[in-house]
Write a protein that holds these residues in place. Structure first.
Motif, PDB file in Angstrom:
ATOM      1  N   VAL A 407       0.893  -1.158   0.000  1.00 21.56           N
ATOM      2  CA  VAL A 407       0.000   0.000   0.000  1.00 21.56           C
ATOM      3  C   VAL A 407       0.927   1.203   0.000  1.00 21.56           C
ATOM      4  O   VAL A 407       1.705   1.387   0.934  1.00 21.56           O
ATOM      5  N   SER A 408       0.888   1.979  -1.061  1.00 24.62           N
ATOM      6  CA  SER A 408       1.876   3.039  -1.241  1.00 24.62           C
ATOM      7  C   SER A 408       1.581   4.239  -0.362  1.00 24.62           C
ATOM      8  O   SER A 408       0.447   4.471   0.059  1.00 24.62           O
ATOM      9  N   TYR A 409       2.643   5.017  -0.125  1.00 27.08           N
ATOM     10  CA  TYR A 409       2.504   6.315   0.544  1.00 27.08           C
ATOM     11  C   TYR A 409       2.303   7.371  -0.529  1.00 27.08           C
ATOM     12  O   TYR A 409       3.134   7.544  -1.407  1.00 27.08           O
ATOM     13  N   SER A 410       1.189   8.084  -0.471  1.00 27.82           N
ATOM     14  CA  SER A 410       0.887   9.123  -1.458  1.00 27.82           C
ATOM     15  C   SER A 410       0.278  10.315  -0.752  1.00 27.82           C
ATOM     16  O   SER A 410      -0.597  10.166   0.105  1.00 27.82           O
ATOM     17  N   ASP A 411       0.736  11.507  -1.116  1.00 25.40           N
ATOM     18  CA  ASP A 411       0.168  12.723  -0.532  1.00 25.40           C
ATOM     19  C   ASP A 411      -0.485  13.612  -1.584  1.00 25.40           C
ATOM     20  O   ASP A 411      -0.544  14.825  -1.417  1.00 25.40           O
ATOM     21  N   GLY A 412      -0.959  13.014  -2.661  1.00 25.62           N
ATOM     22  CA  GLY A 412      -1.654  13.803  -3.665  1.00 25.62           C
ATOM     23  C   GLY A 412      -1.736  13.086  -4.996  1.00 25.62           C
ATOM     24  O   GLY A 412      -1.075  12.073  -5.229  1.00 25.62           O
ATOM     25  N   CYS A 413      -2.524  13.631  -5.899  1.00 20.15           N
ATOM     26  CA  CYS A 413      -2.752  12.991  -7.192  1.00 20.15           C
ATOM     27  C   CYS A 413      -1.620  13.239  -8.174  1.00 20.15           C
ATOM     28  O   CYS A 413      -1.653  12.735  -9.304  1.00 20.15           O
ATOM     29  N   HIS A 414      -0.583  13.982  -7.779  1.00 16.20           N
ATOM     30  CA  HIS A 414       0.543  14.251  -8.673  1.00 16.20           C
ATOM     31  C   HIS A 414       1.311  12.986  -9.029  1.00 16.20           C
ATOM     32  O   HIS A 414       2.050  12.960 -10.010  1.00 16.20           O
ATOM     33  N   ASP A 415       1.146  11.912  -8.236  1.00 17.33           N
ATOM     34  CA  ASP A 415       1.859  10.650  -8.498  1.00 17.33           C
ATOM     35  C   ASP A 415       0.946   9.612  -9.148  1.00 17.33           C
ATOM     36  O   ASP A 415       1.185   8.412  -9.060  1.00 17.33           O
ATOM     37  N   ASP A 416      -0.093  10.070  -9.819  1.00 14.18           N
ATOM     38  CA  ASP A 416      -1.127   9.186 -10.364  1.00 14.18           C
ATOM     39  C   ASP A 416      -0.549   8.090 -11.246  1.00 14.18           C
ATOM     40  O   ASP A 416      -0.939   6.923 -11.141  1.00 14.18           O
ATOM     41  N   ILE A 417       0.382   8.422 -12.119  1.00 15.75           N
ATOM     42  CA  ILE A 417       0.956   7.415 -13.018  1.00 15.75           C
ATOM     43  C   ILE A 417       1.750   6.389 -12.225  1.00 15.75           C
ATOM     44  O   ILE A 417       1.717   5.185 -12.536  1.00 15.75           O
ATOM     45  N   ASN A 418       2.442   6.827 -11.176  1.00 12.17           N
ATOM     46  CA  ASN A 418       3.180   5.877 -10.339  1.00 12.17           C
ATOM     47  C   ASN A 418       2.231   4.890  -9.669  1.00 12.17           C
ATOM     48  O   ASN A 418       2.549   3.700  -9.540  1.00 12.17           O
ATOM     49  N   LYS A 419       1.067   5.352  -9.256  1.00 10.97           N
ATOM     50  CA  LYS A 419       0.076   4.451  -8.656  1.00 10.97           C
ATOM     51  C   LYS A 419      -0.325   3.360  -9.652  1.00 10.97           C
ATOM     52  O   LYS A 419      -0.421   2.180  -9.299  1.00 10.97           O
ATOM     53  N   VAL A 420      -0.601   3.785 -10.878  1.00 10.61           N
ATOM     54  CA  VAL A 420      -1.035   2.826 -11.898  1.00 10.61           C
ATOM     55  C   VAL A 420       0.063   1.801 -12.178  1.00 10.61           C
ATOM     56  O   VAL A 420      -0.208   0.596 -12.313  1.00 10.61           O
ATOM     57  N   VAL A 421       1.304   2.263 -12.255  1.00 11.35           N
ATOM     58  CA  VAL A 421       2.413   1.335 -12.509  1.00 11.35           C
ATOM     59  C   VAL A 421       2.518   0.314 -11.385  1.00 11.35           C
ATOM     60  O   VAL A 421       2.670  -0.894 -11.626  1.00 11.35           O
ATOM     61  N   TRP A 422       2.432   0.770 -10.132  1.00 13.35           N
ATOM     62  CA  TRP A 422       2.504  -0.168  -9.004  1.00 13.35           C
ATOM     63  C   TRP A 422       1.332  -1.145  -9.009  1.00 13.35           C
ATOM     64  O   TRP A 422       1.517  -2.346  -8.777  1.00 13.35           O
ATOM     65  N   SER A 423       0.133  -0.651  -9.276  1.00 18.23           N
ATOM     66  CA  SER A 423      -1.030  -1.550  -9.281  1.00 18.23           C
ATOM     67  C   SER A 423      -0.912  -2.596 -10.379  1.00 18.23           C
ATOM     68  O   SER A 423      -1.206  -3.779 -10.161  1.00 18.23           O
ATOM     69  N   GLN A 424      -0.478  -2.174 -11.564  1.00 17.28           N
ATOM     70  CA  GLN A 424      -0.368  -3.103 -12.674  1.00 17.28           C
ATOM     71  C   GLN A 424       0.780  -4.089 -12.481  1.00 17.28           C
ATOM     72  O   GLN A 424       0.651  -5.271 -12.805  1.00 17.28           O
ATOM     73  N   ARG A 425       1.898  -3.629 -11.943  1.00 17.30           N
ATOM     74  CA  ARG A 425       3.006  -4.545 -11.679  1.00 17.30           C
ATOM     75  C   ARG A 425       2.693  -5.451 -10.486  1.00 17.30           C
ATOM     76  O   ARG A 425       3.193  -6.578 -10.410  1.00 17.30           O
ATOM     77  N   GLY A 426       1.884  -4.985  -9.560  1.00 12.82           N
ATOM     78  CA  GLY A 426       1.434  -5.850  -8.468  1.00 12.82           C
ATOM     79  C   GLY A 426       0.537  -6.963  -8.974  1.00 12.82           C
ATOM     80  O   GLY A 426       0.505  -8.056  -8.416  1.00 12.82           O
TER      81      GLY A 426
END
Length: 772
Positions: A407-426
Motif C-alpha cells: 500500500v503506497s505512501y501518497s500525498d496527492g494525485c501528482h503521483d497518479d501514473i506511479n500508482k497505476v504502474v505499481w497496481s499493474q506490476r502488483g
C-alpha cells in the motif's frame, strides 16, 4: 491454382477471425449470483465510463436480446448458466478464473463474457475491458476474437489517500471525486485504499468540502462499494505509558471502528511518527484488536518496525516467538525500516509482509531521483508532478518478491501514473511498462493517443535524467506535448492531461532559465577576475547588474504565463495546491512549484550578500582577493580541478552518489540565499584524480560545514586551514610522494555524530585540487 485458393481461403479465414468485436449499444446481462454490491457496482462502472467516451449506451436486461445484438455478460466462474444460456467453461486446475480476484474474458459469437472468480474478479475483468476497448463517438470495439484470463501475483495492491491538510490535493476532494478515483484505481487493479483518520486531528484544512470525521466514514463506504480493503494508518504519537492518553486513544479508535461500515486493517507504525518501545506498542495493539473485532470480526492489526533500534527489533521477534499473536496479521516495511529481505527472513511464515513504498516524493525520501539536477530540486521540489514509470517498475521488481504486496505512501494525485504502474506490476510483475502507459493513455485520453501520450509520459521521466543543461531532450519533449495539446483541445479540462502539459512546460522553462542565468553568471565572474584596485566598486556594481538581468529581462515570458494558467486550471479541476499564498498549500514542500518558478538558478542572491561583505572589508587588497576567489570559484585554472560534489552535473571525478544530496537545500522554506553549490552536499564523498603533474605541488581545498576528515590514497592528512562554518575553507597540502604516479584518490572518514540529528551532520559541498 489449388495452393493459391488454399492460401486465399486461409487469409480470408484469418481476416474474419481477426475482425473486431463491436459492442456498440450492447445489452448488459448480470448474473444474479454476483454478490451485492458488486452486482450493482460493476455494471454501473461499465455503463457510465462507456457513456462518457462514446454515444453508445449499454442497456441492462435480465433476458437475452434477439438477433445479432451484441451482449456483455457478467458471471461468476461458479455459474453454470445466465438467463438460460451456459457460461463458457474450461476444465483444469489452477485456471486464473478459479483464483482469488482472477477473471476470464472470452467472446462467443456476438457475446462477450466477463467471468470472475469472485466479486473482485468481476470488477477487475470489467476494468480490463475498459482499458482495452477502443471507444469514441463512432465505435465501441475490441480486437477480436477475445480469449484472455488473468489473476494477480500479489494479494495486496493499494494506495494511501489521506484526507488531511498535509496532502496537496486530496483535502480538496468531494465524495464524488473520491468515488471516481476509487473506480479508476480499481480499473487498473487496485484492491485497497488506506485512510488517515486521526493524524492532524482537529487541524482541519481550508479546502475540506466536508469535515474529516465524515469523510473517513464515506471512504469506508466507498471501499464497501468497490469491494476494496479499507486500511487505516494510525500512529501513536504520545507516550503509551500515559494511561489517561492511552485510554482516550482506545476510545477514539473504538468510536471510529463503530462508525465504519467496512474496515479491514489497522496499521500502526512503530515510529515515524511515534517513539514507543515495542513492549508498549504490542500491548496497545492487542487492546486495539479487542475493540476492533467487536465491530469488524475479520479485521487485523499490522505494525511497522520504523525507527526501532536493534534491541527493539529483537524484542519484537522474541514477542512473536513467545506469544504467537493471532491478532497480528503482519509487518509493514516503510522508510527507516529494517531491510525488507531481512524482515521476510526473520518474520514467521504465518505473518504477512507488506511494503509501504514512498511513490509521492522526489527528494528527502525513500526513493529520491538519483543525481537530480539542482535546477529541478530548487524549483520542482519534493512533491512535483512526477511520472517515474520505469524507475518504479524496477523498484517494485527489486522488493516485491519479499512481500505479499504493497500500500503506497501518497500525498496527492501528482503521483497518479506511479500508482497505476505499481497496481499493474502488483497484478503482473512481467507486464511491460510501455504497455501499462499505453493502457493509461488509451483509457484516460482516448485510443488515438494510445502511443503518443505514452511516449510523452516516458519522455517526461527522461527529462529528469542527467545534467539539465545538457539534456536537449527537454525541448523536444516540450515541443511534442505542445503539438499534442494543439491537436487535442478536447482534453484541456482533463486534469491528468493538465498535469503532463504543466510538467513539459515547466521543464522547458526551467532549462531555458538555467542556460540564460548561468550564462549571465559566467560573464559576471569574468568581470570579478579582471577587477583592479581602482575598479572595485564599478566591478561589483556591474557584476551584480549582469546577474540581475535574470529578473529585469527574464527569458521565455510566454512559458511563465502558461505555467501560471495551468496551475490555476489544476486548482480548479482537482484542487492541486501549487502555492502557499495563492492556493493555501499547507507548506512550501507540498508541491508548491509556483512559489519557486522564479527561484534564482545563478548566485545573484548570494552575490548580493557577499558584495556587502566585500564593501565592508578594510583594504582593497582583501576586497580583490575575495572577488578573485568568487570569480574563479568554478574555474580554478589550468592543471587545477573543481567539483560541486553532488550537483548532478558532469562530475567524472566524483565516484560516490548521495541518494538525497539536495536535502541541505531546504533552508528558509526553500528560499535560501546560500550559494547554490552549498545547497548540495555529500557526507563522505570519494574522488579520483589522474593525469597529475608528478613534479607539482597540490593543495586540496574543501568547503561545506562541520568536519572533513580527509585521506589521500588512504593516508590521513593534517590540515593547514580548518574552518567549520558554512562556506568557509579547509585546506591540506598533498605530499609529493602521493602524486608521483600522476594520480590520487581522495576520501573522507565519517566523524562520530550519532548524537546529532541527521540534518546537523557534517557536509561537504565543494572540493578543489589546486596546482600551485
Amino acid at each position: 491454382m489449388t495452393s493459391r485458393l488454399t492460401l486465399f481461403l486461409f487469409f480470408l479465414a484469418f481476416q474474419l477471425a481477426a475482425q473486431p468485436v463491436s459492442l456498440k449499444n450492447a445489452t448488459l446481462l448480470v448474473s444474479p449470483s454476483i454478490p451485492s454490491p458488486m452486482r450493482t457496482t460493476a455494471p454501473q462502472m461499465l455503463v457510465e465510463e462507456i457513456a462518457k467516451r462514446t454515444t453508445s449506451t449499454l442497456k441492462q436486461s435480465k433476458t437475452w436480446p434477439g438477433g445479432t445484438t451484441p451482449t456483455i455478460v457478467l458471471a461468476l466462474a461458479s455459474d453454470r448458466e445466465v438467463a438460460g444460456k451456459p457460461v463458457p467453461a474450461r476444465t483444469g486446475m489452477g485456471l486464473p478464473e478459479q483464483k482469488p480476484e482472477g477473471f476470464r474474458v472470452v467472446t462467443t459469437g456476438t457475446t462477450l463474457w466477463i467471468i470472475g472468480a469472485d466479486a473482485r474478479g468481476i470488477l477487475f475483468g470489467s476494468g480490463w475491458l475498459l482499458r482495452n476497448v477502443k471507444m469514441d463517438a463512432k465505435r465501441l470495439e475490441l480486437a477480436g476474437p477475445v480469449e484472455f484470463a488473468s489473476a494477480p501475483a500479489y494479494p495486496i495492491r493499494g494506495h494511501q489517500l489521506g484526507y488531511r491538510n498535509t496532502a496537496n490535493s486530496y483535502d480538496a476532494w468531494t465524495v464524488a471525486q473520491f468515488d471516481q478515483y476509487y473506480r479508476e484505481l480499481a480499473i487498473f487493479g487496485t484492491n485497497a485504499v488506506e485512510g488517515i483518520p486521526f493524524h492532524e486531528e482537529g487541524k482541519g484544512s481550508p479546502h475540506f468540502p466536508i469535515p474529516a470525521a465524515q469523510m473517513r466514514v464515506r471512504m469506508s463506504e466507498l471501499c464497501q462499494k468497490y469491494d476494496m480493503d479499507y486500511w487505516v494508518w494510525t500512529p501513536a504519537e504520545f507516550e503509551l505509558t500515559d494511561e489517561t492518553k492511552r485510554k482516550a486513544e482506545l476510545e477514539n479508535h473504538e468510536a471510529f471502528y463503530k462508525s465504519c461500515p467496512r474496515l479491514d486493517h489497522i496499521f500502526v507504525p512503530g515510529g515515524d511518527p511515534g517513539d514507543n518501545h515495542p513492549r508498549e506498542v504490542m500491548a496497545f495493539l492487542k487492546d486495539l484488536h479487542g475493540r476492533l473485532v467487536q465491530y469488524h470480526p475479520k479485521a487485523k492489526i499490522w505494525i511497522s518496525l520504523q525507527g526501532f533500534n536493534t534491541e527493539q527489533i529483537d524484542y519484537f521477534y522474541k514477542y512473536l516467538e513467545q506469544h504467537k499473536p493471532t491478532w497480528l496479521q503482519g509487518v509493514v516495511s516503510g522508510p527507516s525500516s529494517p531491510p525488507m529481505s531481512e524482515t521476510r527472513f526473520r518474520l514467521p511464515k504465518t505473518y504477512q509482509h507488506r511494503e509501504y513504498p514512498d511513490i509521492t516524493h522526489n527528494v528527502r525520501c525513500e526513493f529520491p531521483v538519483e543525481r537530480w539536477d539542482q535546477a529541478y530540486t530548487l524549483t520542482l521540489g519534493r512533491e512535483a508532478i512526477n511520472p517515474r514509470p520505469f524507475f518504479f517498475a524496477d523498484i517494485h521488481g527489486k522488493y516485491a518478491p519479499f512481500t505479499d504486496g504493497f500500500v503506497s505512501y501518497s500525498d496527492g494525485c501528482h503521483d497518479d501514473i506511479n500508482k497505476v504502474v505499481w497496481s499493474q506490476r502488483g497484478w503482473d510483475p512481467t507486464k511491460d511498462v510501455n504497455e501499462i502507459l499505453n493502457d493509461y493513455s488509451r483509457f484516460f485520453f482516448g485510443w488515438p493517443l494510445t502511443n503518443d501520450a505514452a511516449d510523452g509520459i516516458a519522455a517526461l521521466e527522461a527529462n529528469w535524467k542527467g545534467p539539465l543543461a545538457q539534456n536537449g531532450g527537454v525541448e523536444a519533449t516540450f515541443s511534442f506535448w505542445k503539438n499534442l495539446e494543439t491537436a487535442h483541445p478536447e482534453l484541456k479540462t482533463n486534469w491528468r492531461w493538465q498535469m503532463l502539459v504543466l510538467r513539459a512546460t515547466y521543464d522547458a522553462y526551467t532549462r531555458r532559465r538555467l542556460l540564460y542565468e548561468q550564462g549571465l553568471e559566467k560573464t559576471a565572474n569574468a568581470l570579478l577576475t579582471q577587477a583592479t584596485e581602482t575598479s572595485i566598486e564599478k566591478t561589483l556594481a556591474l557584476a551584480l547588474a549582469t546577474e540581475e538581468k535574470a529578473d529585469k529581462e527574464p527569458v521565455s515570458v510566454e512559458l511563465r504565463k502558461k505555467i501560471e494558467t495551468l496551475c490555476a486550471d489544476l486548482y480548479a479541476s482537482i484542487g492541486l495546491q501549487t502555492s502557499v499564498p495563492k492556493y493555501k498549500a499547507k507548506n512550501y514542500e507540498r508541491g508548491c512549484l509556483l512559489d519557486f518558478v522564479d527561484y534564482p538558478l545563478n548566485n545573484r542572491w548570494w552575490l548580493a550578500d557577499e558584495f556587502k561583505k566585500i564593501r565592508a572589508m578594510k583594504t582593497p587588497k582583501e576586497q580583490l582577493e575575495r572577488m578573485h576567489v568568487i570569480g574563479n570559484w568554478e574555474t580554478p585554472g589550468v592543471g587545477s580541478y573543481y567539483d560541486d560534489v553532488s550537483s548532478g552535473g558532469n562530475i567524472p571525478r566524483v565516484k560516490t552518489i548521495s541518494e538525497d544530496a539536495t536535502d541541505i537545500a531546504w533552508w528558509d522554506n526553500g528560499s535560501s540565499r546560500a550559494r547554490l553549490s552549498t545547497q548540495t552536499f555529500q557526507n563522505e564523498p570519494a574522488l579520483d584524480y589522474d593525469n597529475l603533474d608528478p613534479g607539482a605541488r597540490y593543495i586540496i581545498r574543501v568547503t561545506g560545514s562541520g568536519d572533513a576528515l580527509l585521506r589521500v590514497d588512504g593516508q590521513r592528512l593534517k590540515p593547514l586551514i580548518y574552518n567549520k562554518a558554512t562556506e568557509t575553507f579547509k585546506e591540506w597540502i598533498v605530499p609529493l610522494s602521493l602524486t608521483q604516479d600522476g594520480r590520487i584518490s581522495v576520501t573522507f572518514d565519517g566523524p562520530e555524530e550519532s548524537h546529532l540529528n541527521w540534518r546537523q551532520h557534517s557536509k561537504i559541498s565543494d572540493v578543489w585540487l589546486l596546482k600551485q
